[in-house]
Enzyme design. Structure first.
Site, PDB file in Angstrom:
ATOM      1  CE  LYS A 151       1.012   0.076   2.442  1.00 30.28           C
ATOM      2  NZ  LYS A 151       0.283  -0.039   1.178  1.00 30.28           N
ATOM      3  CG  ASP A 170       5.086   0.343  -1.750  1.00 26.92           C
ATOM      4  OD1 ASP A 170       6.158  -0.230  -2.049  1.00 26.92           O
ATOM      5  OD2 ASP A 170       4.770   1.443  -2.245  1.00 26.92           O
TER       6      ASP A 170
END
Ligand code: SF4
Length: 242
Positions: A151, A170
């Site tokens: 991420k 996310d």
């Protein structure tokens, strides 16, 4: 004549281990028809033409530090903390050889400050000692930095360098891509793969920002504002409030 042997069924003992039932793989999402996906992208463009990363930064290194700090914390809080932090720590060396107790105190408002201090100092050290002070430009290399997962890699590579090697997944992207039936997976890695298969690569960076903006402004976790949502006609989520 042969006598039939009696077969006795063994009763399971009290302590016999239960074999957990295998989870069926998630059904492929039905909402991934290319025309529908194109309509979703067009609607996101309409609503958020200028969506971008909300973490304030002046370079790839600052974005990396801010992204590490943003775990379990709002971007607003991170920006408040980094406003002072980046005045004191101006280059990777400053973080790499910082006084950990001081740094912990300075980033405390962002939560999980001990682990974050370790990640920030560890990543900075690797950047200084292995990458000549520059944040690497490949996912493979960026993943060698302590405390950095896909991420964070996608945030930094996409926003700071414009390199689209994946999609930021996310909490907002997990929730929205499920509500919009673009995936039926819960695992971020699988969601990323699902999204990469249906979103054109030249939209990966913008799409992440737009979905995050939509999640923050309209499609909230608890009470999505469906009456205000321009994707409403395309959405058939069970969480809809209209
Ligand atoms: S209609 Fe509601 S649930 Fe669907 S995307 Fe919009 S805000 Fe989210």
């Amino acid at each position: 004549m042969t006598s039939k042997k009696k077969t006795t069924k063994k009763k399971p003992t009290k302590h016999a281990k239960k074999v957990p039932a295998k989870k069926a793989p998630a059904k492929p999402a039905a909402g991934t028809n290319p025309q529908r996906v194109a309509s979703i992208l067009a609607k996101l463009d309409e609503a958020y033409p200028n969506a971008t990363c909300e973490l304030k930064h002046e370079n790839a290194f600052q974005l990396l530090i801010s992204t590490i700090l943003s775990a379990q914390c709002t971007d607003v809080r991170v920006n408040q903390v980094t406003q002072e932090l980046y005045k004191k720590y101006t280059k990777p060396e400053d973080f790499a050889y910082a006084n950990p107790a001081e740094l912990e105190k300075e980033i405390r408002p962002t939560g999980f400050f001990r682990n974050k201090t370790k990640s920030i100092m560890g990543a900075s050290k690797v950047i200084v000692e292995k990458f000549a002070g520059q944040v690497p430009r490949t996912m493979e290399e960026i993943l060698t930095l302590p405390g950095v997962a896909r991420k964070t890699g996608n945030v930094v590579l996409g926003t700071a360098y414009g390199i689209a090697v994946g999609i930021v997944v996310d909490t907002h992207v997990i929730r929205l891509s499920n509500r919009l039936d673009l995936t039926r997976n819960e695992d971020p890695k699988k969601i990323e793969q699902d999204l990469m298969a249906i979103i054109p690569q030249n939209r990966w960076i913008k799409f992440s920002h737009q979905l995050i903006w939509h999640g923050r402004r309209v499609c909230a976790a608890r009470k999505p504002k469906c009456a205000e949502c321009n994707l409403e006609s395309l959405c058939y989520s069970k969480d809809k409030t209209t």
